[in-house]
Design a protein around this motif. Structure first.
Motif, PDB file in Angstrom:
ATOM      1  N   THR A 355       4.917 -13.946  11.538  1.00 45.05           N
ATOM      2  CA  THR A 355       4.024 -12.912  12.114  1.00 45.05           C
ATOM      3  C   THR A 355       4.005 -12.193  10.999  1.00 45.05           C
ATOM      4  O   THR A 355       5.092 -11.339  10.987  1.00 45.05           O
ATOM      5  N   ILE A 356       2.193 -11.115  11.205  1.00 43.67           N
ATOM      6  CA  ILE A 356       1.935 -10.162  10.860  1.00 43.67           C
ATOM      7  C   ILE A 356       1.765  -9.067  11.619  1.00 43.67           C
ATOM      8  O   ILE A 356       0.818  -9.201  13.192  1.00 43.67           O
ATOM      9  N   SER A 357       2.799  -8.328  12.148  1.00 47.91           N
ATOM     10  CA  SER A 357       2.814  -6.873  12.970  1.00 47.91           C
ATOM     11  C   SER A 357       1.859  -5.336  12.660  1.00 47.91           C
ATOM     12  O   SER A 357       2.069  -5.276  13.561  1.00 47.91           O
ATOM     13  N   GLU A 358       1.757  -5.651  11.447  1.00 51.83           N
ATOM     14  CA  GLU A 358       1.650  -4.690  11.294  1.00 51.83           C
ATOM     15  C   GLU A 358      -0.792  -5.198  10.056  1.00 51.83           C
ATOM     16  O   GLU A 358      -0.047  -6.374   9.408  1.00 51.83           O
ATOM     17  N   PRO A 359      -1.713  -4.574  10.683  1.00 52.50           N
ATOM     18  CA  PRO A 359      -2.371  -4.450   9.860  1.00 52.50           C
ATOM     19  C   PRO A 359      -2.744  -4.073   8.312  1.00 52.50           C
ATOM     20  O   PRO A 359      -1.964  -3.305   8.288  1.00 52.50           O
ATOM     21  N   TYR A 360      -3.768  -4.412   8.054  1.00 56.63           N
ATOM     22  CA  TYR A 360      -4.094  -4.161   6.313  1.00 56.63           C
ATOM     23  C   TYR A 360      -4.990  -5.450   6.152  1.00 56.63           C
ATOM     24  O   TYR A 360      -5.498  -5.886   6.622  1.00 56.63           O
ATOM     25  N   TYR A 361      -4.959  -4.410   4.763  1.00 51.48           N
ATOM     26  CA  TYR A 361      -6.692  -4.803   4.149  1.00 51.48           C
ATOM     27  C   TYR A 361      -5.800  -5.815   2.943  1.00 51.48           C
ATOM     28  O   TYR A 361      -4.891  -5.118   1.690  1.00 51.48           O
ATOM     29  N   MET A 362      -7.393  -6.580   2.326  1.00 48.20           N
ATOM     30  CA  MET A 362      -6.823  -7.053   1.222  1.00 48.20           C
ATOM     31  C   MET A 362      -8.436  -7.300   0.324  1.00 48.20           C
ATOM     32  O   MET A 362      -9.246  -7.567   1.405  1.00 48.20           O
ATOM     33  N   GLN A 363      -8.355  -6.752  -0.798  1.00 46.57           N
ATOM     34  CA  GLN A 363      -9.722  -7.044  -1.217  1.00 46.57           C
ATOM     35  C   GLN A 363     -10.246  -8.502  -1.479  1.00 46.57           C
ATOM     36  O   GLN A 363      -9.617  -9.425  -1.078  1.00 46.57           O
ATOM     37  N   THR A 364     -11.414  -8.340  -0.777  1.00 46.77           N
ATOM     38  CA  THR A 364     -12.667 -10.273  -0.617  1.00 46.77           C
ATOM     39  C   THR A 364     -12.395 -10.625  -2.024  1.00 46.77           C
ATOM     40  O   THR A 364     -13.683 -11.298  -1.351  1.00 46.77           O
ATOM     41  N   THR A 365     -12.271 -10.397  -3.178  1.00 49.67           N
ATOM     42  CA  THR A 365     -12.775 -10.566  -4.116  1.00 49.67           C
ATOM     43  C   THR A 365     -11.778 -10.783  -5.008  1.00 49.67           C
ATOM     44  O   THR A 365     -10.958  -9.490  -4.980  1.00 49.67           O
ATOM     45  N   GLU A 366     -11.426 -11.142  -6.203  1.00 49.29           N
ATOM     46  CA  GLU A 366     -10.456 -10.915  -7.549  1.00 49.29           C
ATOM     47  C   GLU A 366     -10.500  -9.572  -8.456  1.00 49.29           C
ATOM     48  O   GLU A 366     -11.500  -9.021  -8.015  1.00 49.29           O
ATOM     49  N   VAL A 367      -9.669  -9.407  -8.558  1.00 47.45           N
ATOM     50  CA  VAL A 367      -9.402  -7.739  -8.922  1.00 47.45           C
ATOM     51  C   VAL A 367     -10.584  -8.821 -10.519  1.00 47.45           C
ATOM     52  O   VAL A 367      -9.852  -9.357 -10.910  1.00 47.45           O
ATOM     53  N   THR A 368     -11.256  -7.459 -10.569  1.00 41.25           N
ATOM     54  CA  THR A 368     -12.341  -7.814 -11.875  1.00 41.25           C
ATOM     55  C   THR A 368     -11.932  -6.767 -12.944  1.00 41.25           C
ATOM     56  O   THR A 368     -10.786  -6.201 -12.964  1.00 41.25           O
ATOM     57  N   GLN A 369     -12.170  -7.380 -14.657  1.00 35.46           N
ATOM     58  CA  GLN A 369     -11.559  -6.381 -15.865  1.00 35.46           C
ATOM     59  C   GLN A 369     -12.035  -5.312 -15.901  1.00 35.46           C
ATOM     60  O   GLN A 369     -11.572  -4.016 -16.081  1.00 35.46           O
ATOM     61  N   GLY A 370     -13.308  -4.506 -15.414  1.00 34.05           N
ATOM     62  CA  GLY A 370     -13.837  -3.295 -14.669  1.00 34.05           C
ATOM     63  C   GLY A 370     -12.557  -2.670 -14.455  1.00 34.05           C
ATOM     64  O   GLY A 370     -12.199  -1.388 -14.557  1.00 34.05           O
ATOM     65  N   GLN A 371     -12.704  -3.517 -13.128  1.00 35.31           N
ATOM     66  CA  GLN A 371     -11.572  -2.635 -11.735  1.00 35.31           C
ATOM     67  C   GLN A 371      -9.944  -2.334 -12.787  1.00 35.31           C
ATOM     68  O   GLN A 371      -9.790  -1.241 -12.988  1.00 35.31           O
ATOM     69  N   TRP A 372      -9.472  -3.519 -13.259  1.00 38.93           N
ATOM     70  CA  TRP A 372      -8.517  -2.892 -14.092  1.00 38.93           C
ATOM     71  C   TRP A 372      -8.412  -2.182 -15.221  1.00 38.93           C
ATOM     72  O   TRP A 372      -7.510  -0.946 -15.046  1.00 38.93           O
ATOM     73  N   GLN A 373      -8.818  -1.882 -16.027  1.00 42.79           N
ATOM     74  CA  GLN A 373      -9.738  -1.238 -16.871  1.00 42.79           C
ATOM     75  C   GLN A 373      -9.905   0.207 -16.599  1.00 42.79           C
ATOM     76  O   GLN A 373      -9.647   1.604 -17.231  1.00 42.79           O
ATOM     77  N   ALA A 374     -10.454   0.445 -15.551  1.00 43.86           N
ATOM     78  CA  ALA A 374     -10.712   1.657 -14.698  1.00 43.86           C
ATOM     79  C   ALA A 374      -9.678   1.978 -14.435  1.00 43.86           C
ATOM     80  O   ALA A 374      -9.613   3.303 -14.685  1.00 43.86           O
ATOM     81  N   VAL A 375      -8.877   1.704 -13.852  1.00 47.27           N
ATOM     82  CA  VAL A 375      -7.556   2.318 -13.262  1.00 47.27           C
ATOM     83  C   VAL A 375      -6.234   1.909 -14.094  1.00 47.27           C
ATOM     84  O   VAL A 375      -5.245   2.910 -14.622  1.00 47.27           O
TER      85      VAL A 375
END
Length: 396
Positions: A355-375
């Motif tokens: 049972t998931i009692s709280e709402p949450y967000y999940m990314q719609t795609t895999e994390v990209t190389q560019g997103q990882w590098q930016a962070v």
């Protein structure tokens, strides 16, 4: 009688010398020989035999006298057995000469040089730091060469242990004395490179056979009323705040990779101020109960990776400044696992209700190389030539 002994001693010749170490004591050895008259006939009598050990400057380092019975000319001396007159270990450190005197005769000449035998005795008592890299042949240290607990720290010179000196699987836990392997004993090249860390750090792999010390994230969970807090670069985790409070962020340059969630917990009409710049916004605020903001540092700025400005989540899709799109996952119940008759089922796929009692967000795609590098400021992908929009791998 004395005259005959003197004449016999003057004409004696020692042949077939044989020297060997005894395992009964640490620094004893036997001297065997055959004593003959000048006509070649063996001596069969008891004589007082004195043996002396000399250095290269003719200094007598040790001597011992024993009454020895000749058996058809043969004799066997066990030297150094007396605890009152032990052979000093320093005798073993260089080539030495042995001088022999029989009865009241003068010492025989020339003296007998001995080298390897006494050096073998030196190996029985290794002085501290005597084992240096040059003393070890490659792969010379194998498991059967080490007695349990034999390897202690003092026996190794600093930086003497290199990777090619130790045979694979030779050094097991029971071969090492407690605290034997210290940082200073490990070679700085050709082996395991390591420097001293500080208290609270963990050893992390660089992925190329080398290692580094990293600060362990200091999880914080702060619940206060009307209290300001200044965070440090070592801290990460969740900060629970109530009242008119200010949470001061550390500099992003000293907090690369650190993630923080600041959450307002009370229902009063107060404001929590986040002192710093997040996504280009100065001093963002949380004004409603349970409102929160999750941020991460890429080493140059704080980036917002999630937020909830009110108690109600009504956006199905949200995006952050990196262009990452997240899908709302609503609370609910589902069955995790697989049916027992499913083809290819693994043993750890037993079904049970979640049972998931709280709402949450999940990314719609895999994390990209560019997103990882930016962070994170780096791209660990093994397929970086694919482009920044390709999925990231090599992380967990």
């Amino acid at each position: 009688m004395n005259f005959k002994i003197i004449i016999i001693c003057l004409s004696l010749v020692i042949i077939f010398p044989n020297i060997a170490f005894s395992t009964d004591q640490l620094n004893t050895f036997t001297f065997q020989g055959r004593l003959e008259n000048s006509d070649g006939s063996p001596v069969s009598s008891t004589l007082n035999v004195t043996l002396r050990i000399y250095d290269n400057q003719n200094n007598c380092l040790w001597s011992e006298s024993n009454a020895v019975t000749m058996n058809s000319g043969g004799f066997n001396l066990m030297l150094g057995k007396s605890s009152a007159n032990p052979i000093p270990l320093s005798v073993n450190e260089q080539a030495r000469h042995i001088g022999l005197t029989f009865g009241s005769d003068s010492e025989m000449s020339p003296r007998k040089e001995i080298t390897g035998v006494l050096r073998a005795g030196f190996a029985l008592s290794v002085t501290d730091a005597a084992i240096t890299t040059s003393k070890l042949a490659d792969s010379a240290v194998t498991e059967n060469k080490l007695a349990d607990g034999a390897v202690i720290s003092a026996k190794f010179d600093n930086h003497s242990v290199t990777a090619n000196k130790i045979s694979i699987s030779a050094v097991t836990a029971d071969k090492l004395s407690n605290s034997a392997v210290t940082v200073e004993k490990l070679s700085a090249s050709g082996g395991f490179t390591l420097t001293s860390g500080t208290a609270g750090q963990s050893l992390m792999s660089n992925g190329d056979g080398t290692f580094k010390w990293e600060d362990v994230e200091n999880e914080i969970n702060v619940a206060t009323t009307s209290t300001n807090i200044t965070l440090t670069s070592e801290q990460s985790g969740m900060v629970l705040v109530s009242g008119n409070s200010t949470v001061t962020l550390p500099a992003p340059s000293s907090s690369q990779g650190k993630k923080l969630t600041i959450k307002k917990t009370d229902s009063s009409s107060t404001t929590v101020t986040i002192s710093g710049i997040v996504d280009g916004e100065s001093n963002p605020q949380l004004s409603e109960q349970y409102a929160y903001m999750t941020i991460i540092s890429n080493g140059s700025e704080w980036l917002k990776i999630g937020e909830n400005s009110s108690t109600t989540i009504d956006e199905t899709y949200v995006s952050n400044s990196l262009g990452m799109t997240f899908r709302l996952i609503s609370p609910g119940t589902f069955v995790m696992g697989s049916p027992s008759d499913e083809l290819g089922r693994e043993t750890d796929e037993t079904q049970y209700t979640v049972t998931i009692s709280e709402p949450y967000y999940m990314q719609t795609t895999e994390v990209t190389q560019g997103q990882w590098q930016a962070v994170m400021g780096s791209n660990p992908s093994g397929f970086d030539s694919c482009g920044l929009n390709c999925p990231l791998e090599n992380v967990s």
